[in-house]
Structure formats: structure tokens, C-alpha cells
Design an enzyme around this catalytic site. Sequence first.
Site, PDB file in Angstrom:
ATOM      1  NE  ARG A   1      -3.940  -1.784   0.890  1.00  0.00           N
ATOM      2  CZ  ARG A   1      -5.106  -2.000   1.660  1.00  0.00           C
ATOM      3  NH1 ARG A   1      -5.196  -1.323   2.648  1.00  0.00           N
ATOM      4  NH2 ARG A   1      -5.790  -2.956   1.635  1.00  0.00           N
TER       5      ARG A   1
ATOM      6  CG  ASP B   1     -14.826   5.450   5.043  1.00  0.00           C
ATOM      7  OD1 ASP B   1     -15.712   4.481   4.965  1.00  0.00           O
ATOM      8  OD2 ASP B   1     -13.797   5.383   5.020  1.00  0.00           O
TER       9      ASP B   1
HETATM   10  C1  LIG Z   1     -14.552  -2.995   4.035  1.00  0.00           C
HETATM   11  S1  LIG Z   1     -15.093  -1.300   4.143  1.00  0.00           S
HETATM   12  C2  LIG Z   1     -16.857  -1.750   4.524  1.00  0.00           C
HETATM   13  C3  LIG Z   1     -17.831  -0.842   3.562  1.00  0.00           C
HETATM   14  C4  LIG Z   1     -19.491  -0.941   3.962  1.00  0.00           C
HETATM   15  N1  LIG Z   1     -19.533  -0.792   5.190  1.00  0.00           N
HETATM   16  C5  LIG Z   1     -19.806  -2.448   3.601  1.00  0.00           C
HETATM   17  O1  LIG Z   1     -19.847  -3.439   4.395  1.00  0.00           O
HETATM   18  O2  LIG Z   1     -19.884  -2.923   2.309  1.00  0.00           O
HETATM   19  C6  LIG Z   1     -14.703  -0.684   5.779  1.00  0.00           C
HETATM   20  C7  LIG Z   1     -14.635   1.193   5.761  1.00  0.00           C
HETATM   21  O3  LIG Z   1     -14.358   1.289   6.864  1.00  0.00           O
HETATM   22  C8  LIG Z   1     -13.642   2.699   6.888  1.00  0.00           C
HETATM   23  N2  LIG Z   1     -12.919   2.723   8.200  1.00  0.00           N
HETATM   24  C9  LIG Z   1     -12.060   1.964   8.796  1.00  0.00           C
HETATM   25  N3  LIG Z   1     -11.699   2.694  10.025  1.00  0.00           N
HETATM   26  C10 LIG Z   1     -12.235   3.851  10.201  1.00  0.00           C
HETATM   27  C11 LIG Z   1     -12.328   4.750  11.174  1.00  0.00           C
HETATM   28  N4  LIG Z   1     -11.600   4.666  12.263  1.00  0.00           N
HETATM   29  N5  LIG Z   1     -13.497   5.885  11.079  1.00  0.00           N
HETATM   30  C12 LIG Z   1     -14.332   5.666  10.369  1.00  0.00           C
HETATM   31  N6  LIG Z   1     -14.058   4.890   8.978  1.00  0.00           N
HETATM   32  C13 LIG Z   1     -13.244   3.806   9.229  1.00  0.00           C
HETATM   33  C14 LIG Z   1     -12.674   2.482   5.946  1.00  0.00           C
HETATM   34  O4  LIG Z   1     -12.084   3.557   5.295  1.00  0.00           O
HETATM   35  C15 LIG Z   1     -13.566   1.584   4.952  1.00  0.00           C
HETATM   36  O5  LIG Z   1     -14.074   2.137   4.003  1.00  0.00           O
END
Ligand SMILES: C[S@@+](CC[C@H](N)C(=O)[O-])C[C@H]1O[C@@H](n2cnc3c(N)ncnc32)[C@H](O)[C@@H]1O
Length: 292
Positions: free
Chosen positions: A50, A163
Site C-alpha cells: 500500500r 468514512d
Molecule cells: C470494508 S469497508 C466496509 C464498507 C461497507 N460498510 C460495507 O460493508 O460494504 C470498511 C470501511 O471502514 C472505513 N474505516 C476504517 N476505519 C475507520 C475509522 N476509524 N473511522 C471511520 N471509518 C473507518 C474504511 O475507510 C472503509 O471504507
Amino acid sequence: MEDETRLPHTQQAFNSFGISDDEFSLFQELIYKMVGIYLNQGKKMLLISRLSKRLRMLGMTTFRQYYDHLLSSSTDQDELVRFINQVTTNKTDFFREIHHFDQMKSRLLPMYVANSKKNGTKDIKIWSAGCSTGEEPYTIAITVAEYMKTLQAGIPVKILATDIDTGVLKHAQEGVYRTDRLSGVPEELRASYFRHLPDGNWKVEPQVREMVKFGRFNLMHQFPFKFGFDLIFCRNVLIYFTPQDRRDLILKFRSMLRPSGCLILGHSESLIADGLGFKSLGMTIYQLPDQK
Ligand SMILES: C[S@@+](CC[C@H](N)C(=O)[O-])C[C@H]1O[C@@H](n2cnc3c(N)ncnc32)[C@H](O)[C@@H]1O
């Protein structure tokens, strides 16, 4: 638990930077402190893949140099934002875990509409926490729009989608998707809620986009909201956090739910909410009992 961060071997072979155990520990701690994502030792290759491109662009040869750069007072905030954008995993889909949207339409929305009539609440509020590129909140909005069509008198529904990653939020706000990204959207819904663009992509129609408000928010921070939610979707986000942080976050979500409100988690996060004061409705849907 499902691991969305595994790398294909071919991708690993292209990485030219190595990372020492000490360097990895520094990044592990920094990422954890900034966003709560805990990378175990098995995620070394992921971190290398990454961040390598950025190191190369900055003319750096070691991860230590990049770490010092991130912490230097002369480095601007944009670099930290870019760094965080690189370490998040954003896998998502329209109508992912479709049973949640079936339940929303057949069971949860009718309940909240009835509650609003009973309690005089003027709207239904929904939060997509960790919304990635927007497929989840737009699926929620489409489900709401479909349900409202069946009512004689609808009620306003507000969807907040947040997000930490500014890159995915920009994509979400634009609401433009390639055809292959729409494979989970039934044909009739695609026709009603997406516009086919001359370049072959699809844009979410304004009636759906207008229902969703996007914003950057770090779930590890204190919640600033002055209102409660009927539904909180936080699916496939908790898996990246430590057991203690998952628990703390669920309790924070619980405090934000209106009476009878529900928290919806991803299918691999089923045990996390157990014993935290919810009634399980099945399918990783957890309801706050009426009496808070
Ligand atoms: C795998 S995606 C899940 C997307 C959607 N909820 C789904 O299930 O299809 C996880 C998301 O959580 C966000 N994320 C991770 N840590 C976070 C944090 N501390 N605060 C806000 N968002 C976060 C990431 O940027 C990512 O876009």
C-alpha cells in the site's frame, strides 16, 4: 473472520521495499493511534504494497524515512490524510448481504414509520458508518425509496454516510460507478435509480443522492451528534479493530440509538454485540430494547 486485506502473490512479487520488524511496529502503532485499525504481523506485505508507491514518489528508500516524514512538524496534514487513505480497506458492494435490505423493507421501516406516528417523531434517521465508496448508503436510500412508494403518506428519511477515507468519500459523493459494480442491483432498480452516462458508467439519480449526506468522521473519536438514529449500519468495519475497541464502539452506537433502534453489523461480526444490552433480531441485526 473474513479477511479482505489478503494480497495476491503476484502483487507481492512487485514490491521492492522491505520493512524491518521495528519499522513495522512503528507503523502498527501509528495507524492504531490514528484510526484504531490494528495490523497484525501478517499484514506486513499489505503495508508494503500500500505504501511503496508513495515512498518511491517521495524519493525515499526506507520505511523509517517515511515514518519520520509523517511525524515531522513541517509535513502538511494532506500527507497524513493520504497515508490513512492508503491503509484503509474499502471493499463494498451494492446490496451486499441483501438480507439486511429485505429486513429493512419488510420489518424495520414499517416499524419506524409506525413509531413516528405514535411518538410524533418527524423523520427516520439512518447512519451508514464506514460507508466506503457509497454503495451501502445508496442501497439504503434505494430501499427506502422503494418502501415509501408503497405508502400513501411517506415520512422524511435522512441518511448520514461517513468514512475516514477522503478518497472513497469523493467517489461516493460523485455517485458514478462502472457497469460491473452494479452487478448486485436488480435490473428494474437500475432502470429507476441510475442514469446511463455516454461513457458507459452509471450515475445515481438525484432523488437518491439527495437522501444521503456524506462526511468524514473517525469512529474512534467522540460522537458529536445531537440526535439519535433509528438504524445504524456498521458492517465490515469492526473486524479491523481490537476486541476492546469493538466493544467500546458498539456501546457508543448503542447510546446513539432511538428507542427500538437497530444496529446492523456484517455477517462475520456476529458475536461482537452479544451481552451488550441488545435484543438479537437474527442476521446480525441488534435492537435496542424500548426502555433505555
Ligand atoms: C470494508 S469497508 C466496509 C464498507 C461497507 N460498510 C460495507 O460493508 O460494504 C470498511 C470501511 O471502514 C472505513 N474505516 C476504517 N476505519 C475507520 C475509522 N476509524 N473511522 C471511520 N471509518 C473507518 C474504511 O475507510 C472503509 O471504507
